[in-house]
Write an enzyme that holds these catalytic residues in place. Structure first.
Site, short mmCIF file in Angstrom:
data_model
loop_
_atom_site.label_atom_id
_atom_site.label_comp_id
_atom_site.label_asym_id
_atom_site.label_seq_id
_atom_site.Cartn_x
_atom_site.Cartn_y
_atom_site.Cartn_z
N CYS A 72 59.00 66.95 15.81
CA CYS A 72 59.63 67.11 17.12
C CYS A 72 60.35 65.85 17.59
CB CYS A 72 58.56 67.44 18.15
SG CYS A 72 57.54 68.83 17.71
N ARG A 115 64.93 64.77 11.77
CA ARG A 115 63.47 64.69 11.73
C ARG A 115 62.85 66.03 11.28
NH1 ARG A 115 61.31 60.58 15.20
NH2 ARG A 115 59.52 61.92 15.55
N TRP A 129 59.20 71.27 16.07
CA TRP A 129 58.71 71.59 14.73
C TRP A 129 57.37 72.28 14.98
CZ3 TRP A 129 54.63 70.37 11.35
CH2 TRP A 129 54.91 70.52 9.98
N ASN A 154 55.88 65.84 22.27
CA ASN A 154 55.62 65.65 20.84
C ASN A 154 54.14 65.36 20.67
OD1 ASN A 154 58.34 65.76 20.54
ND2 ASN A 154 58.59 63.68 19.73
N GLY A 155 53.53 65.90 19.61
CA GLY A 155 52.11 65.64 19.38
C GLY A 155 51.31 66.92 19.52
N GLU A 166 57.35 60.31 -7.96
CA GLU A 166 58.41 60.25 -6.95
C GLU A 166 59.60 61.15 -7.36
OE1 GLU A 166 58.64 59.48 -4.07
OE2 GLU A 166 60.74 59.12 -3.61
N LYS A 223 60.95 64.29 -5.18
CA LYS A 223 62.35 64.40 -4.72
C LYS A 223 62.91 65.77 -5.08
CE LYS A 223 62.92 61.90 -2.44
NZ LYS A 223 61.96 60.96 -2.07
N GLU A 258 61.25 68.54 -2.95
CA GLU A 258 61.62 68.47 -1.54
C GLU A 258 62.97 69.12 -1.27
OE1 GLU A 258 59.85 64.46 0.51
OE2 GLU A 258 61.37 64.15 -1.01
N HIS A 291 45.89 67.25 -22.79
CA HIS A 291 44.58 67.73 -22.34
C HIS A 291 44.70 69.00 -21.48
CE1 HIS A 291 42.60 64.31 -24.07
NE2 HIS A 291 43.47 63.51 -23.47
N LYS A 306 60.89 64.42 8.76
CA LYS A 306 61.09 63.02 8.34
C LYS A 306 59.88 62.18 8.69
CE LYS A 306 63.53 59.55 6.84
NZ LYS A 306 63.54 59.45 5.36
C1 G6P Z 1 57.20 62.60 5.27
C2 G6P Z 1 58.58 62.35 4.67
C3 G6P Z 1 58.45 61.57 3.37
C4 G6P Z 1 57.69 60.28 3.62
C5 G6P Z 1 56.32 60.54 4.26
C6 G6P Z 1 55.70 59.25 4.74
O1 G6P Z 1 56.50 63.50 4.48
O2 G6P Z 1 59.25 63.57 4.45
O3 G6P Z 1 59.73 61.27 2.87
O4 G6P Z 1 57.51 59.62 2.41
O5 G6P Z 1 56.47 61.38 5.41
O6 G6P Z 1 56.49 58.74 5.80
P1 G6P Z 1 56.51 57.24 6.24
O7 G6P Z 1 57.46 57.22 7.41
O8 G6P Z 1 55.11 56.90 6.65
O9 G6P Z 1 56.98 56.43 5.10
#
Ligand code: G6P
Length: 617
Positions: free
Chosen positions: A2, A27, A76, A102-103, A489, A493, A496, A512, A612
């Site tokens: 949010c 976000r 959100w 938010n929250g 990672e 990616k 996502e 295994h 985000k």
């Molecule tokens: C969310 C984002 C990721 C990020 C993670 C941690 O899931 O989509 O891209 O790595 O949060 O976020 P931060 O701001 O703590 O790095």
């Protein structure tokens, strides 16, 4: 997640609110809304499920919402499905009060029950509506808005950043925060509140960060900040260094591609202030931020690297590197698991929290647990003044600039390089690294941004190659040691932004179990840049090839032939010191995911269901 924007000024609020919401879109959200107080004291609200465009169209199709004070929100969904009614702002039963939030309010059900007994009628399924109805209840009782706000704060439990409008005070908005970010911006046309500085950059770079339990009353020419006890507070104003263009696309099709391309600059900005230019053999890594803590490692017998998502993958790379460099146990931990897994905290543990936003709730909770149990906390953060930065004992900032695409790229590379630099710096102070290797690393650090630039010259190769693979529905990433961490990672990616199922395995572990999934045509991305184990990786590639897998490999110039001869495609990166190799190695993986998602027509910057900055547990 949010987003909040609020404005009290001398010009129409709606365009400012919509512009702010647009900048918060990154976000992640599923509905949006605004509320404006007309000068004669009437609250007008419009809110819609879906993208901001839907809200814009709905506003354009009706009588304009006029007024110079207003609040806006991108939601959100947590409590209640994404629909028009559950979107914010939420309005009290009489229509006098509106709130964006938010929250999460943890005790909302209990409060809702008691308000229902008093005859309050609820319109939505949200926890947020409880706040505005409770506020109205107390306001009716005391006829004093600020008293009512404090009554609400005493009653609610959980995390919140809020913007409140009241039709009896159409010239002001009220802001409140606890465990969720909120800042105040001071502009020429009025004053602002926002959950994220990017929403304000077009209007001002002078801000004040609100702290937990503070309440702000914001009008066009005044901002008053009060503590929990109602006393006025003198708060510091900060100047944000980021500029507006940094948060705009600048001609790129997507923020993600722009941010991938910004990596050389982000790395240079993060590395160069912390390295003394290596002339001959006397380079040095310097952390001015740690000047006052020359004995950071005194009495420390273990390190925890704590983070979420991609930042956790940075921690995994750090585990391999720091353990080797410092000769003490180093553990990479998921922040969401950390405080429930009985970590061995106390004075002998150093906790390093890694976070781009500095607001991730799980990382924040881990930080607080570590401090509560007597451990020192150092954080690696991108957003200045964020909650994690402010609560840590020491902060090292990555200078990546604003990162807008949900899938992180430049924040990841800068976090990685900074963590590795920290490891080398600490190893030097502890006398655990030879001068030869130390000087080589400093020299390589110095040229790292140019090497990333070299990888980025090959965009066409990625574009062309990836076109062949975008139709796969499952992809395996394999690697060893730091390349295994890199595979995590790369795989994330891809998941996502392209929604392709993907898994990452330590290459030696395939046999295994998971190798049973390899069949003719399965796509395997094999990472073979970690020099000490390249030959073993070659064998793993042969293993999957002999079962029919199609292999895309990533390796360095030095082992191009050995690895390339076994793969259908090979992405070659420049050679650097082994420790720093992941900083280059991740770039092809970012591009691979990007072009696959592009070929599949995905919404790259705003992938479904993702946010985000994740500020719920
Ligand atoms: C969310 C984002 C990721 C990020 C993670 C941690 O899931 O989509 O891209 O790595 O949060 O976020 P931060 O701001 O703590 O790095």
């Amino acid at each position: 997640m949010c987003g909040i924007i609020g404005f009290a000024g001398n010009t129409e609020a709606v365009p400012i609110l919509l512009d702010g919401l647009e900048r918060l879109e990154y976000r992640g959200y599923d509905s949006a809304g605004v509320a404006v107080a007309s000068p004669e004291g009437r609250l007008q609200v419009k809110k819609c499920k879906g993208r901001l465009g839907v809200l814009r169209e709905a506003l354009a199709a009706q009588k304009p919402l006029t007024g110079q004070v207003g609040i806006g929100h991108t939601r959100w969904a947590t409590h209640g499905e994404p629909n028009d009614v559950n979107a914010h702002p939420h309005v009290s039963q009489s229509g006098k009060l509106a709130v964006v939030h938010n929250g999460i309010i943890e005790n909302y059900l209990e409060i809702k029950q008691s308000l229902l007994h008093k005859g309050v009628v609820f319109a939505s399924d949200t926890d947020t509506e409880v706040i505005v109805q409770l506020l109205e209840y107390y306001y009716k009782k005391s006829s004093n808005l600020m008293d009512a706000v404090y009554e609400v704060l005493n009653r609610i439990k959980g995390a919140y950043a809020m913007g409140i409008l009241c039709s009896d005070f159409p010239e002001q908005l009220i802001a409140v925060r606890k465990d969720a970010p909120l800042l105040i911006g001071y502009g020429a046309d009025g004053n602002y509140i926002a959950s994220d500085v990017t929403a304000l950059l077009a209007h001002t770079r002078t801000v004040t960060y609100m702290e937990d339990d503070e309440v702000a009353v914001v009008t066009a020419d005044h901002v008053q900040i009060l503590g929990r006890d109602g006393c006025f507070l003198e708060k510091e104003k900060h100047q944000i260094q980021w500029d507006v263009s940094a948060a705009e696309k600048g001609g790129y099709a997507h923020f993600m591609l722009k941010e991938i391309m910004e990596q050389p600059e982000a790395i240079r900005k993060t590395v160069s202030p912390r390295t003394i230019q290596p002339r001959l053999a006397d380079g040095e890594i310097v952390f001015e931020e740690l000047e006052d803590e020359r004995d950071l490692m005194k009495g420390i017998s273990r390190i925890y690297l704590v983070a979420c998502g991609s930042a956790y993958h940075v921690g995994m790379i750090g585990k391999y590197a720091l353990e080797r460099l410092l000769g003490i146990p180093v553990e990479a931990c998921l922040a969401s698991e950390f405080r429930y897994s009985g970590p061995l905290l106390g004075e002998s543990a150093l906790v390093i929290v890694i976070s781009q936003s500095g607001e991730t709730l799980d990382s924040m909770a881990a930080l607080r647990e570590a401090k509560r149990r007597g451990s020192k906390v150092l954080s690696i953060v991108n957003v200045m003044g964020s909650s994690i930065a402010r609560e840590s004992d020491h902060v090292l900032y990555t200078w990546a600039g604003p990162e807008i695409a949900v899938a992180t790229t430049k924040a990841y590379t800068t976090q990685t390089v900074l963590l590795l630099m920290l490891g080398v710096y600490l190893a030097r102070r502890l006398d655990r690294i030879g001068n030869g290797e130390y000087q080589e690393i400093v020299r390589e650090l110095h040229g790292l941004h140019e090497r990333i630039g070299m990888v980025l010259k090959n965009l066409e190769l990625y574009q062309k190659t990836v076109a062949r693979y975008f139709n796969h529905d499952s992809v395996f990433y394999i690697g060893r040691n730091q390349d295994y961490a890199l595979g995590m990672e790369g795989s994330l990616k891809l998941k996502e932004i392209s929604y392709i199922h993907s898994e990452s395995y330590a290459a030696g572990e395939l046999k295994h179990g998971t190798i049973s999934l390899i069949e003719p045509g399965t796509l395997v991305v094999a990472l073979a840049a970690y020099e000490p184990l390249v030959e073993k990786m070659r064998s793993n590639i042969v293993e999957v090839r002999s079962r029919g897998a199609e292999v895309v490999a990533m390796t360095t110039e030095e082992t191009r032939d050995m690895i390339g001869s076994q793969a259908s495609e090979v992405f070659v990166i420049p050679k650097t010191h082994t420790l720093l190799q992941p900083v280059l190695g991740v770039v092809p993986l970012q591009l691979f995911a990007y072009y696959i998602a592009l070929n599949r027509g995905c919404d790259i910057d705003k992938p479904r269901n993702l946010a985000k900055s994740v500020t719920v547990e």
